[in-house]
Structure formats: structure tokens, C-alpha cells
Motif scaffolding. Structure first.
Motif, PDB file in Angstrom:
ATOM      1  N   ARG A   1      15.256   4.686   0.654  1.00 27.44           N
ATOM      2  CA  ARG A   1      15.113   3.300   1.129  1.00 27.44           C
ATOM      3  C   ARG A   1      16.134   3.052   2.229  1.00 27.44           C
ATOM      4  O   ARG A   1      17.284   3.462   2.115  1.00 27.44           O
ATOM      5  CB  ARG A   1      15.353   2.288  -0.005  1.00 27.44           C
ATOM      6  CG  ARG A   1      14.309   2.313  -1.102  1.00 27.44           C
ATOM      7  CD  ARG A   1      14.793   1.540  -2.317  1.00 27.44           C
ATOM      8  NE  ARG A   1      14.925   0.121  -2.056  1.00 27.44           N
ATOM      9  CZ  ARG A   1      14.022  -0.800  -2.408  1.00 27.44           C
ATOM     10  NH1 ARG A   1      12.909  -0.435  -3.022  1.00 27.44           N
ATOM     11  NH2 ARG A   1      14.222  -2.073  -2.149  1.00 27.44           N
ATOM     12  N   PHE A   2      15.716   2.374   3.289  1.00 25.21           N
ATOM     13  CA  PHE A   2      16.666   2.017   4.338  1.00 25.21           C
ATOM     14  C   PHE A   2      16.109   0.826   5.118  1.00 25.21           C
ATOM     15  O   PHE A   2      14.906   0.662   5.280  1.00 25.21           O
ATOM     16  CB  PHE A   2      16.930   3.190   5.289  1.00 25.21           C
ATOM     17  CG  PHE A   2      15.692   3.863   5.817  1.00 25.21           C
ATOM     18  CD1 PHE A   2      15.067   3.410   6.970  1.00 25.21           C
ATOM     19  CD2 PHE A   2      15.145   4.949   5.151  1.00 25.21           C
ATOM     20  CE1 PHE A   2      13.934   4.024   7.436  1.00 25.21           C
ATOM     21  CE2 PHE A   2      14.002   5.577   5.616  1.00 25.21           C
ATOM     22  CZ  PHE A   2      13.390   5.108   6.778  1.00 25.21           C
TER      23      PHE A   2
ATOM     24  N   SER B   1      11.253  -1.910   2.266  1.00 25.78           N
ATOM     25  CA  SER B   1      12.297  -1.028   1.749  1.00 25.78           C
ATOM     26  C   SER B   1      12.624   0.115   2.703  1.00 25.78           C
ATOM     27  O   SER B   1      13.661   0.750   2.571  1.00 25.78           O
ATOM     28  CB  SER B   1      11.865  -0.458   0.400  1.00 25.78           C
ATOM     29  OG  SER B   1      10.670   0.281   0.536  1.00 25.78           O
ATOM     30  N   ARG B   2      11.750   0.399   3.673  1.00 25.25           N
ATOM     31  CA  ARG B   2      12.016   1.482   4.620  1.00 25.25           C
ATOM     32  C   ARG B   2      11.683   0.989   6.025  1.00 25.25           C
ATOM     33  O   ARG B   2      10.602   1.247   6.547  1.00 25.25           O
ATOM     34  CB  ARG B   2      11.172   2.718   4.293  1.00 25.25           C
ATOM     35  CG  ARG B   2      11.484   3.346   2.949  1.00 25.25           C
ATOM     36  CD  ARG B   2      10.610   4.566   2.733  1.00 25.25           C
ATOM     37  NE  ARG B   2      10.772   5.103   1.397  1.00 25.25           N
ATOM     38  CZ  ARG B   2      10.067   6.138   0.925  1.00 25.25           C
ATOM     39  NH1 ARG B   2       9.168   6.716   1.699  1.00 25.25           N
ATOM     40  NH2 ARG B   2      10.262   6.572  -0.300  1.00 25.25           N
ATOM     41  N   HIS B   3      12.616   0.281   6.596  1.00 25.18           N
ATOM     42  CA  HIS B   3      12.385  -0.290   7.925  1.00 25.18           C
ATOM     43  C   HIS B   3      13.351   0.315   8.924  1.00 25.18           C
ATOM     44  O   HIS B   3      14.560   0.365   8.693  1.00 25.18           O
ATOM     45  CB  HIS B   3      12.565  -1.808   7.894  1.00 25.18           C
ATOM     46  CG  HIS B   3      12.447  -2.424   9.252  1.00 25.18           C
ATOM     47  ND1 HIS B   3      11.253  -2.508   9.932  1.00 25.18           N
ATOM     48  CD2 HIS B   3      13.376  -2.964  10.080  1.00 25.18           C
ATOM     49  CE1 HIS B   3      11.453  -3.075  11.105  1.00 25.18           C
ATOM     50  NE2 HIS B   3      12.743  -3.364  11.230  1.00 25.18           N
ATOM     51  N   LEU B   4      12.826   0.741  10.056  1.00 23.73           N
ATOM     52  CA  LEU B   4      13.648   1.335  11.114  1.00 23.73           C
ATOM     53  C   LEU B   4      13.395   0.586  12.410  1.00 23.73           C
ATOM     54  O   LEU B   4      12.249   0.474  12.862  1.00 23.73           O
ATOM     55  CB  LEU B   4      13.295   2.821  11.294  1.00 23.73           C
ATOM     56  CG  LEU B   4      13.999   3.528  12.459  1.00 23.73           C
ATOM     57  CD1 LEU B   4      15.504   3.573  12.231  1.00 23.73           C
ATOM     58  CD2 LEU B   4      13.438   4.940  12.642  1.00 23.73           C
ATOM     59  N   GLU B   5      14.474   0.073  12.987  1.00 26.65           N
ATOM     60  CA  GLU B   5      14.384  -0.573  14.305  1.00 26.65           C
ATOM     61  C   GLU B   5      15.449   0.037  15.205  1.00 26.65           C
ATOM     62  O   GLU B   5      16.633   0.034  14.861  1.00 26.65           O
ATOM     63  CB  GLU B   5      14.610  -2.079  14.169  1.00 26.65           C
ATOM     64  CG  GLU B   5      14.637  -2.807  15.506  1.00 26.65           C
ATOM     65  CD  GLU B   5      14.967  -4.271  15.342  1.00 26.65           C
ATOM     66  OE1 GLU B   5      15.838  -4.761  16.090  1.00 26.65           O
ATOM     67  OE2 GLU B   5      14.383  -4.919  14.457  1.00 26.65           O
ATOM     68  N   VAL B   6      15.030   0.565  16.333  1.00 24.49           N
ATOM     69  CA  VAL B   6      15.989   1.146  17.277  1.00 24.49           C
ATOM     70  C   VAL B   6      15.668   0.660  18.685  1.00 24.49           C
ATOM     71  O   VAL B   6      14.510   0.403  19.030  1.00 24.49           O
ATOM     72  CB  VAL B   6      15.985   2.687  17.237  1.00 24.49           C
ATOM     73  CG1 VAL B   6      16.619   3.200  15.973  1.00 24.49           C
ATOM     74  CG2 VAL B   6      14.573   3.237  17.393  1.00 24.49           C
ATOM     75  N   MET B   7      16.710   0.551  19.489  1.00 23.64           N
ATOM     76  CA  MET B   7      16.588   0.043  20.854  1.00 23.64           C
ATOM     77  C   MET B   7      17.101   1.094  21.835  1.00 23.64           C
ATOM     78  O   MET B   7      18.064   1.814  21.542  1.00 23.64           O
ATOM     79  CB  MET B   7      17.390  -1.256  20.968  1.00 23.64           C
ATOM     80  CG  MET B   7      17.319  -1.913  22.338  1.00 23.64           C
ATOM     81  SD  MET B   7      18.371  -3.395  22.441  1.00 23.64           S
ATOM     82  CE  MET B   7      17.566  -4.431  21.240  1.00 23.64           C
TER      83      MET B   7
END
Length: 1227
Positions: free
Chosen positions: A685-686, A700-706
């Protein structure tokens, strides 16, 4: 003499020729003026739209817009409307500008054009208004849940007594007393919500005192309700500040819940004196009648136990007993119920615990209750409650019992975070031997079991928090006190050092302290059995949190240590060197601190599984976490790292299963983490993101990158993209032309994501571009949500052979496309959107039609359709050819097998700024839209009918004439629709329903008879429910209550609560006296820019004298820019406005008085008992509220008079007195 003659002639010539020259110039420059007007209008519209964006952003931040901002927007809208009218007249008189009209007429239009240009220029550049907005007041008591409240006869009697006491001006202290668990809090909360909704009080404040009152916390809650910040350091200073704010309120209800002893309200800032007694009411709840006497309650109301029938009814509800069930047990359930002695909380707990139990268990429960030990307690009924709740406790498993006891560690009425409980329970080993995911599931199941047993309850609508009723909490502490292994000490009112000295904590299992002051004498704890230590600080400002002199040598068995600073600011934290000795620690929470100092102690905590550092300011991430071989959960949410370069510490946590890093700063720090995190083998989970506002971040598993280079992942065997459920990629680069294929490559063919958001990625040209035989469904088997924002080079969603790409659309449940200007074809001809529920498209150029017929037929799950700023769109569904092209014909020309073929579950339809839109759906589709709740159509100037004609051969419109259309419609808004003539064909209009909210603005061709249809008339059997109505720009209307000659034109306004009318040029009155009984719910009306309006009610003196209260709930009146009004009502109407509290009148140039009456006797008074605010602006003829009468209102607190030269001295005197009173208060 000649000179004089010459002078006279020259003057005459100047005065005659000058205007002629100016007129000639004006006529000759007409094209320039028209062009200038158009340009100025565009610039003002742009400025207004930018301001509206700021308004929406402020509302998103739960802020309220300042009145000057709203007035600026209203004034600009009115001006733009006048410009539109002028442009329309110019279009209608085109021949004038070609020389076919008299010169004077051309000149008049030119002159009006110049005036409008000047008016626009006055507004341009003035939208930067400060202050712009302010924090919205909290809903307070309105947010309290009512779902479990039941009115029994006893509560009805108590409720009636309460309401009667609250209306009695001689009573200001009221007490409600009764045993714990009888429902006192629920009762006073319901009554408080009721009186606040009816405007009996300006403000209702609910505070909970409990056994150990926390003055600072209570003051903070009052400040929250008053929407203010307290900056004073001392409690006394804060109390004074609250008093200064409260005294500005004329009518206040303060509910003081859970009093245990005499309580001085002055301590928190509530001060009763001779000026406010009667207007202010104090309503206290307590278990002891003697407390009511100590608080000098003038009215004491007892809330007793339930009688036998009431008890049995409540018990059956919670035990799920049907009519036959008791017979099989020979009346045992009734006997069990009787053992609860009519106490509601005991009935709920016991009933819930026995729900679904076997016959044998029912009999055992009855035997236990009947033979339970006698509990010696001085308070009446406590023994019954404890015995019954103890029975519910006995039915829990051992682990559930421990979680239940842990919930008592928090103060009374505390909102307990479910996530916090999970982390504490993991620290105690409740999920030991399992993965963290399995442990989480198990602990959540335990909490749900406690909720089902009524031993815990949810707080409001949020499922993320629970709380304990104080009686249940007392039971838990009573059980813990008698336990050999689970003794609990909860400290709220004394330093921990005093607990050390009296050995209160020597044998305890858990200790929580909520003491506000820093305990400088705290040196050591000798508690060898202590496993949980919770220390919470809520002090306003700490300079530092210093525990460096303490020692933890006496608590080496500690498993859970939580040190949380919930106050303002981040004080430095100094821990003792003996922190190294806490080698049994499994959960460590250090929240809200700056500079943790020497973090080497972390390396010694070899059993640590949960490390929570939320809201901390750190130099860098402690390197020591890499040594924690058992660490499973790391929470860095809202942390600030002072060093910008990430040190690689997370990648060393090989057992890490959960990582949370929401809104960490700087953003670049998190982007650097991503490359390191991909190596973690156990991560399950992240949540890694910079913005939690979007729905897809709540997973429970969300990824956001810029600003991420996707090519960096090509050499990694495992990465977060493979594991993420929701992905948000902002400014992605590094080779992502075909984004799905490029992502699949770096994922090594493995993808689990269900939601994908792509924002501002100029390299992307296709979402899917398949050139091989591989199926798209195989590439992204779980994708259900796709959000595409500002992809400037996106050309197609799917490119390739149809059989390979069509499956991509089948699983989609949500699709949002915004500002993808090169995207011309969204949906292939034969794609299937069978699962699509939400579709939002903004600022796109995809062509004349949104769907082909075949695509539209697949939309059986669609619930939300929003389309805006699509300038080429003509039709929602392509008609006229099998290829989906637009023929321009509004008749639906395809052979359909049934009327339910499209969007049968649609709830919300919203179309805006589609300037070529001609048709939305044919009427033959409407019957299938029964669930539709909201329709909003804005700025579609070509639209004639929202639901158009059908093909007469295959689907004649008349076959739907008797169909009940949209029975669930709640909101209908139609704005800026220049050619709209109706909602549907005229022959179907009788079946159109009334909505709760009706807004119709600037629809010049919509007939008044349609208003009767939309609002509802008294003719016929339809149920009408319109509660809020806004009408703007209807030149046909002369009255609101009756829009035409026949009975079907008399509006039914039984449910109307709010009315706003503007720019109805021929409106002469709002209502007739004949329909006064149709307005029992009206609370406010606003009228703007109605030049012919003369009176609110078209009065009949005979009816006035024989009518009872006409507007029983009307509180607010606002009239702006209505030139012909000389008065609003006759003086006889005063008694028909018992609730009127706010009166605002501006720019009504002929208005002389509010109530018209004749009085030759001086000093006769008129009384508006609830009038509290008067605003009079720019009224050159206004004299008084009612000329010849003296106004008396006991609750007036605001009078604002501007540019009213003839105003009566008595009103000026009231204004001056209020201003002087305000000056004294501020001093």
C-alpha cells in the motif's frame, strides 16, 4: 445693437449646429462604436470570468465570498445584459445604419452605445476587490447525525417542554436531567437543530463539559462555531475575546452538555447579564438534578426511562426480532429486555449483542443478567447500565475486548481515528504473524463488530472516525480497573509526575495523558507492565517539548508510544537518551514536531513495525530507518524536508509494506524517492501525491509524480507503476508518445492500475496505438477510470484495427477529457460503453456529434454527462445517416426498437458553452431517463428544445403524451438560451415535472406558459415541489403568481422557499392576495432591475383585512434598481411578516417608504419584532419605514444608510446609536 444681434445669432448657431455636428459624427462613426462596444464587452466578460474562477476556487476552500464581490458580479451581469439588449435592438434595426431610419433614431442608438462603452470602462480593472473572501462558518449543530434518534412518548413530552421553555422570554437557564444513556444529548441536539433551522436564535452553540472540563478546548470549539481565531495566551484573555464576539449576537442558544458539577460559564466567555437574559438561553444536560439546582435552572426537565412497550419496540429493532421469534423462546427476549430496565443505551447494546444468537445463547444471556453481581454505585441506574453493557462485552472475543478497552483511553466525546486504532493494535501484536494488510482487515473487522454491538458509534457521516458514548466509556474503564492485565489510566487534569508519586500507574497496562501544561517535574515512569503510552499536547504554542531529563528505564516493556502535538506550530522535540532502551517498541508516532534532534535511537528499536512522523519538519529523512528490519509502515504525510536531496533511506527498508507521503515538501523530494522505492519487495500500500483533492487519490495504492522521465524505469525489473492502483502523471516526458504501450514496456507487461490521470504531457499523441495483434484489454485489464487534462498533442484515444481497440472502452466507468484541442474523434463508431457511469468533456474540438447511434445505445449505466466549451458540437447523438454524421435536421431519423434505448440511468445532465448545439435528445428517449435528478443547460444559443421531436413515422411524439417524465427531477437550470422555445414539444409539456430548484435566466423566446409548466400550477393533479425559483429576463411576465389568463397559469407555490427575479421589464407585481395561502414556506425574495415593478403584492384591501399571516416564514427581502416602486407593502401587511429580519433596498429611485399608510396621530408605533438588519442605499425619495409611524424593533443590530437625503431623523438616530455601541465594544 448690431453686435448684440450678431452675438445672439452666433449663440443660436452654436447651439443648433454643435449638436448637429456631434450627431453627424456619431452617425458616421457608428461602425467604430459597434466595434469598440464588442471589444470592451469581450474584455469585461474575460475579467468577470476570471473573477468567477477565483470565486469557485474560494468556495472549494470552503470560503464565503464578500458582499462587494457578489455585487460587482451582479452589476457586471446586469450591465452585460443591458449591452446584449442593445446589441439585439441594433441587429433588429440594421436598416437604420444603412440610412433607412430617421437620423434621430440612429443618433439615439449611437448615443446609447457610447454610454455603454463608458459604463463598461468604469468596471474594467476594478475586479481585484479586497477583502475577497472569508472562512465560511462551520455548520456546527447541523452536522450532528439524526439517524439513530427515535421519538418515544417520553421524548415527545420532554421535547415539547423544551421548546416551550425556549420560547419563554422570562426563562434563560434550562436543565435536562436523567440517567446516563437515556438520550439527553440526542434530545437537546435535535431540539437545537430545530430551533436553529426556524431562526429562533442567531447562533446555536453545543459544548461538551464532561467530568474534567477542558476550558481551552471548550473555548476553541466556541471559536470554531463563531468562525474566529483566538490568539490570546491566557484562558482569561480568550474568554474575554469570546465574550466580545458573542455579545454582538442578539439571540444565542448555548447547549452545555454532560455537566457533572457546577460550572462557571464565565470561564469560557459566556456571561449572562441583565441585557441578554431572555435573548440568550443556556440549556444544560446532566445526570443529577442537583446540578440543575447549582446552575440555577429556572426550568428543570426530566428525561426518564422508557416504558415497557417503548423498550420492547427499541429492543426488537436492534435484536432484529420478528413477530414469531419470541414464541419459540417462551418469552425469553421480553424478559431480557425487561432486565435492561428501560435504559435506551443498555437496550441497544444488549439487543445488538444477541442479534442472530441461538436459543441457548438467549437463555444464557437472560440467566447472566438476572444473576449479575450487584454493582455498588451511588448514581441511580449506573449498575443497570454497567451490568447490561458488561454482558455485551462478555460476548466479544479476547482481541475485540482489548480493542474495546483501548477506545476508552481517549477523552470523553473524542473522535477516535480508525487508522490510529489500527496502528496501535498492530503495536500490541493483534495482527502478529500476518502481513500488515491481513492485520488491517482483522482489526477493522473487530471495530465493525463493536459498532454492530452499539459499543462504538460513528461520528457524523464519516466512517474514518468512531466515538464512545460516555456511559459505554465508563463501563470500559470500570472493566479495565477490575482487570488483572488490562488496567488503564486516562489522565486529563494533572501532571504525570503526580501519578508517579501516588503509584497510580505502577500496575497499569495503558496510560494516556491529555494534560495541557508541560510537566517539568516529569522524570521517570515506573510501570513495568505498561505497553501503551499516549501523550497528547494541545497547547496553543510550545517553545519546545522537552523530555530530555526524563528516563524510560522503568517502562522497557512499552510496545506503543505516541507523542502528538496537535497545537499550532512545530516545537522542537528533545527525547531522553534512554529512548534507546525501548527495544520492545512496535509502534512509534511522533507528530507535529520540528528537529527531532539525535535520531540514532531509531536504530535501537529493532522490533519497530510502525513509524509515523506526520507533520514533522526534518532536516532529512533519518538514515537509521534503514536499520529497522521489521518496519512495515512508514508515514511521512505533510512532512517538510529542509534538505532538497533525498538520502536513499526508504529503499533500505526491505520489509516495508505501507508507505504514505502525501503533500510532502519540497515536491522534488518525493520524485527522487520514487526511483528508490521501486526496489521494495514487500510494498503493498502506498499513497504518494502532492494533491489529495481528486477522488482517485483516495485509494490504498496511489502514485502521483511530476516532471518524471519515464525512460528511467526501463531498466528496472520492478517499479511502482506495476503495483499502483491509481496513477497521476504530471508533465511526463522521456518517450511517451503512445502512453499505454510505453507504460506497459516499463511495467514489463504487468499492470494493476484501475485509474489513470495524465496532465500536461505534450509528448502524448495516443492513449493506445496498437500495431500488433495484442488486445488492449490484455494490456490494461483493470482500467476503469481515465482522466486526460491539457494534453495539447493528443490526437486519438485508440488507434489501430477496431477489433483490437474497441475492448479498451468496454470496462471504462469514468472518462474525463479537458482541453485536448487536437482530439477530434473520441468514440469509434462501434465502441461499447456498457460500463461508463461518468463522462465529462471540457474545451474539446471533437466535431458535430458526441455519440453515434450505436454508441449511444450502449450507455445503459451512464449517470453523469457533463459537456462544456465544445464550440463545434451540434448534437449529442449523431442523426441523419448511418455513419453518425450530422444532417442538421432536429428530427430523430433512425429506426429505434424501443424508447428506453439510451442513458436509462442518467441522473445529471450538464451542458454549457456549446454555441452550435441544436439538440440534446429526442423526446422518445426521455421516458427512459426516469432517474434524472439534475438538468443544467447554459449558453447554447442555437438550442430550441432540450428534448426535441421524434421521427413521426417510427416514434411519434404524441405517444409519450401520457408518460410521467422525470419524476425524480430536483434541479433545472436554463441560462443564456437565445432560441429556446420549450423543454419538449408542446403536446408533451403537461407531463413535465416540477423540480425542487428552478432557475431560468435569459431565455427570451421561452413563453410564460412554460414557466407555469416548470414551476407548477394549481390546475391539474401533478405534485409540485419547487422550493427555490430564479427567473431572469422575461419580458412577458407582469406577475409571478399568475403568468397567463387560464387556471393553468396560476402558479402553485406551496413549497417555495426562495424567489429571485431580475430584469423582467414588464413585471408590475410579484403576487396577488388571492394566492397568499400558497406561500407558507417562503423565507426570502430578491428583485433586481424590474423597471415597471410597482408593488410586491397586488393588494385588495378587503382581502388584506381578512387575511391571516401571509408570509409566516419570510425573513429576507432585497430590492435593487426598481424605478417605479413607491412602497413595498401597505401598512396592514406588517402583521403578516412576523419573521422578517433583513431588509435591503438599493437604487429604487421613487421609493418613499416600505409600508404605505396614512397616520395623522403622532407617535403611533409599528413593530417588526424580528427585524435585525436594515440596508438603504441610494434612495433619493426615501423618508421612513412607514411615514407617520414610529418603528419599534427590539432586535435591530445593523443599520446602513447611504445617499438617502430625505431619511427620517429617527432612522438616522438608530444608526448612530448602533455605531456608537460598536465603537464602545471594540474599545
Amino acid at each position: 445693437m448690431a453686435d448684440v444681434a450678431i452675438s445672439i445669432v452666433a449663440t443660436v448657431v452654436e447651439r443648433l449646429v454643435g449638436p448637429a455636428i456631434r450627431e453627424g459624427k456619431c452617425v458616421l462613426c457608428v461602425n467604430k462604436f459597434i466595434g469598440d462596444l464588442e471589444n470592451e464587452k469581450k474584455e469585461l466578460v474575460f475579467e468577470r470570468d476570471n473573477l468567477l474562477v477565483r470565486v469557485e476556487q474560494a468556495k472549494h476552500r470552503t470560503e464565503e465570498i464578500e458582499i462587494p464581490v457578489g455585487k460587482w458580479i451582479d452589476n457586471v451581469n446586469n450591465l452585460l445584459e443591458e449591452v446584449d439588449d442593445l446589441e439585439q435592438r441594433m441587429r433588429e434595426n440594421t436598416s437604420c445604419f444603412q440610412g433607412r431610419c430617421p437620423t434621430w433614431k440612429r443618433y439615439r442608438l449611437c448615443k446609447q452605445t457610447v454610454k455603454k462603452i463608458e459604463a463598461i470602462r468604469k468596471f474594467k480593472g476594478t475586479s481585484n476587490i479586497k477583502p475577497f473572501s472569508h472562512r465560511a462558518p462551520l455548520p456546527g449543530i447541523k452536522l450532528q447525525s439524526s439517524e439513530d434518534f427515535t421519538y418515544f412518548e417520553s421524548t415527545k413530552v420532554a421535547s415539547s417542554q423544551l421548546l416551550e421553555a425556549l420560547r419563554d422570554e422570562d426563562i434563560y437557564m434550562i436543565g435536562v436531567y436523567g440517567m446516563g444513556g437515556t438520550g439527553k444529548t440526542a434530545l437537546v441536539t435535535e431540539v437545537g437543530k430545530k430551533v436553529e433551522a426556524s431562526n429562533v436564535f442567531d447562533k446555536t452553540i453545543l459544548i461538551t463539559v464532561s467530568q474534567t472540563p477542558n476550558i481551552r478546548d471548550i473555548q476553541g470549539k466556541i471559536a470554531d462555531v463563531l468562525n474566529m481565531k483566538l490568539e490570546e495566551e491566557s484562558d482569561e484573555g480568550r474568554a474575554q475575546r469570546l465574550w466580545l464576539s458573542l455579545k454582538e449576537k442578539k439571540r444565542i442558544l448555548v447547549i452545555v452538555d454532560d455537566l457533572w458539577r457546577e460550572f462557571d460559564l464565565n470561564d469560557v466567555g459566556i456571561r449572562l447579564d441583565n441585557d441578554n437574559k431572555g435573548a440568550w438561553k443556556i440549556l444544560a444536560t446532566t445526570r443529577n438534578q442537583h446540578v440543575c439546582d447549582l446552575m440555577h435552572c429556572q426550568k428543570k426537565i426530566h428525561l426518564g426511562l422508557l416504558d415497557e412497550d417503548e423498550s420492547w419496540s427499541l429492543f426488537r429493532k436492534h435484536a432484529h426480532i420478528d413477530e414469531n421469534f419470541p414464541k419459540s423462546l417462551d418469552g425469553v427476549p421480553q424478559k431480557v429486555c425487561m432486565e435492561c430496565k428501560g435504559l435506551p443505551i443498555a437496550i441497544k447494546a444488549v439487543g445488538s449483542s444477541l442479534k442472530g444468537k441461538s436459543n441457548a445463547e438467549w437463555k444464557v444471556a437472560f440467566h447472566r443478567l438476572r444473576n449479575s453481581e450487584t454493582i455498588d454505585d451511588k448514581e441511580e441506574g449506573v449498575g443497570v447500565a454497567l451490568s447490561c453493557l458488561k454482558l455485551s462485552y462478555d460476548y466479544l472475543s479476547n482481541k475485540e475486548k482489548l480493542v474495546f478497552l483501548m477506545c476508552s483511553m481517549f477523552p470523553e466525546d473524542y473522535k477516535i481515528s480508525v487508522e490510529d486504532m489500527i496502528r496501535y493494535a498492530v503495536g500490541l501484536g493483534l495482527g502478529q504473524g500476518f502481513s500488515l494488510e491481513s492485520a488491517r482487515d482483522e482489526i477493522e473487522a473487530m471495530i465493525n463488530r463493536l459498532l454492530e454491538s452499539c459499543l462504538l458509534m460513528h461520528t457524523g457521516e464519516s466512517k474514518e472516525y468512531v466515538k464512545m458514548h460516555d456511559t459505554v466509556r465508563d463501563t470500559a474503564l470500570w472493566i479495565a480497573k477490575r482487570s488483572d492485565n488490562n488496567k488503564i489510566v486516562v489522565n486529563v487534569d494533572k501532571p504525570i509526575s503526580t501519578l508517579e508519586m501516588d503509584d497510580s500507574i505502577r500496575d497499569c497496562f495503558a496510560l494516556s495523558s491529555w494534560y495541557l501544561e508541560q510537566d517539568k517535574k516529569f522524570h521517570q515512569l515506573h510501570a513495568p507492565n505498561l505497553e501503551i503510552l499516549l501523550l497528547h499536547s494541545r497547547r496553543w504554542r510550545w517553545k519546545c517539548f522537552d523530555l530530555s531529563r526524563a528516563t524510560f528505564q522503568g517502562i522497557k516493556g512499552l510496545k506503543v508510544f505516541s507523542l502528538i502535538n496537535n497545537a499550532y506550530g512545530n516545537p522542537p522535540l528533545y527525547l531522553p537518551s534512554s529512548t534507546h532502551s525501548l527495544t520492545n517498541l512496535r509502534t512509534l508516532r511522533l507528530n507535529g514536531f520540528k528537529n527531532l534532534g539525535n535520531t540514532s535511537f531509531l536504530g535501537s528499536l529493532t522490533r519497530l513495525e510502525v513509524l509515523d512522523l506526520q507533520h514533522c519538519i526534518l532536516e532529512e529523512l533519518p538514515n537509521e530507518i534503514g536499520k529497522l528490519e521489521r518496519l512495515k509502515l512508514l508515514d511521512l504525510s505533510f512532512c517538510v524536508f529542509l534538505q532538497e536531496n533525498y538520502n536513499g533511506a526508504i529503499g533500505k527498508c526491505s520489509q516495508l509494506e505501507e508507505l504514505y507521503a502525501s503533500k510532502c515538501m519540497p515536491k522534488e523530494y518525493i520524485c527522487q524517492c520514487v526511483m528508490d522505492i521501486i526496489t521494495l519487495p514487500m510494498l503493498q500500500r502506498f499513497v504518494i501525491c502532492t494533491d489529495l483533492n481528486r477522488d482517485f487519490a483516495k485509494t490504498s495504492r496511489h502514485l502521483e509524480v511530476m516532471d518524471f522521465n519515464i525512460s528511467n524505469l526501463k531498466d528496472s525489473k520492478k517499479n511502482l507503476l506495476q503495483m499502483a492502483e491509481t496513477i497521476h502523471l504530471i508533465h511526463l516526458h522521456g518517450g511517451c508518445k503512445n502512453i499505454i504501450q510505453d507504460m506497459i514496456k516499463v511495467m514489463r507487461g504487468t499492470s494493476c492500475f484501475t485509474s489513470l490521470c495524465l496532465e500536461g504531457c505534450p509528448e502524448i499523441e495516443y492513449i493506445v496505438n496498437t500495431t500488433s495483434d495484442s488486445e488492449v484489454a490484455f494490456l490494461v485489464p483493470k482500467l476503469v477510470e481515465l482522466v486526460l487534462l491539457e494534453l495539447e498533442n493528443l490526437e486519438e484515444l485508440c488507434r489501430g484495427p477496431p477489433q483490437q481497440v474497441l475492448s479498451f472502452f468496454e470496462r471504462l466507468e469514468k472518462l474525463e477529457i479537458q482541453q485536448c484541442l487536437k482530439l477530434h474523434n473520441i468514440f469509434p463508431q462501434e465502441c461499447n460503453l456498457q460500463n461508463l457511469k461518468i463522462l465529462k468533456i471540457t474545451n474539446s474540438m471533437f466535431g458535430e456529434a458526441l455519440f453515434s447511434i450505436s454508441v449511444a445505445q450502449s450507455l445503459q449505466q451512464l449517470e453523469v454527462l457533463e459537456v462544456s466549451q465544445c464550440d463545434e458540437l451540434k448534437l449529442i447523438i449523431a442523426i441523419g445517416s448511418e455513419h453518425g454524421s450530422n444532417s442538421g435536421n432536429e428530427i430523430f431519423q433512425t429506426d429505434l426498437k424501443g424508447s428506453h434505448f439510451v442513458m436509462s440511468r442518467l441522473k445529471k445532465l450538464q451542458i454549457s458553452n456549446c454555441r452550435k448545439l441544436e439538440s440534446i435528445l429526442p423526446i422518445c428517449c426521455v421516458e427512459g431517463l426516469a432517474p434524472l435528478e439534475e438538468i443544467e443547460i447554459i449558453q447554447a444559443p442555437q438550442l430550441k428544445l432540450v428534448f426535441g421531436e421524434c421521427d413521426h413515422q417510427n416514434h411519434p411524439s404524441h405517444q409519450y403524451r401520457n408518460k410521467n417524465l422525470h419524476p425524480h427531477l430536483k434541479r433545472l437550470k436554463l441560462t443564456d438560451l437565445d432560441n429556446l422555445i420549450g423543454i419538449c414539444p408542446e403536446k408533451n409539456c403537461e407531463n413535465w415535472p416540477s423540480s425542487i430548484v428552478l432557475i431560468v435566466e435569459k431565455c427570451p423566446k421561452l413563453s410564460a406558459s412554460w414557466i407555469a409548466t416548470l414551476a407548477g400550477s394549481d390546475d391539474g393533479e401533478k405534485v409540485f415541489k419547487v422550493a427555490k425559483m430564479t427567473l431572469r429576463g422575461f419580458s412577458e411576465l407582469s406577475r409571478i403568481s399568475r403568468v397567463g389568463p387560464s387556471p393553468r397559469h396560476i402558479l402553485s407555490l406551496h413549497c417555495l422557499q426562495s424567489l429571485a427575479v431580475s430584469s423582467c421589464k414588464n413585471l408590475r407585481s410579484l403576487f396577488s392576495m388571492e394566492i397568499h395561502k400558497s406561500l407558507p414556506e417562503l423565507t426570502s425574495f430578491r428583485v433586481y432591475n424590474c423597471d415597471e415593478l410597482e408593488q410586491i403584492i397586488e393588494e385588495n384591501e378587503e382581502l388584506v383585512s381578512n387575511t391571516e399571516v401571509c408570509f409566516p416564514k419570510l425573513t429576507d427581502i432585497r430590492i435593487v434598481n426598481c424605478k417605479k416602486m413607491k412602497s413595498l407593502f401597505s401598512v396592514a401587511m406588517i402583521r403578516m411578516l412576523p419573521k422578517l429580519s433583513t431588509l435591503e433596498i438599493s437604487e429604487v429611485t421613487q421609493l418613499e417608504e416600505v409600508f404605505k399608510g396614512e397616520n395623522t396621530i403622532n407617535d403611533i408605533e409599528i413593530e417588526l419584532v424580528n427585524l435585525s438588519s436594515i440596508q438603504l442605499h441610494k434612495l433619493p425619495c426615501f423618508v421612513d419605514i412607514c411615514k407617520g409611524f414610529k418603528l419599534r424593533t427590539a432586535k435591530i443590530k445593523h443599520v446602513d444608510i447611504v445617499e438617502c437625503p430625505k431619511i427620517a431623523p429617527s432612522l438616522r438616530e438608530i444608526q448612530v446609536q448602533l455605531e456608537e455601541s460598536g465603537d464602545r465594544s471594540r474599545k
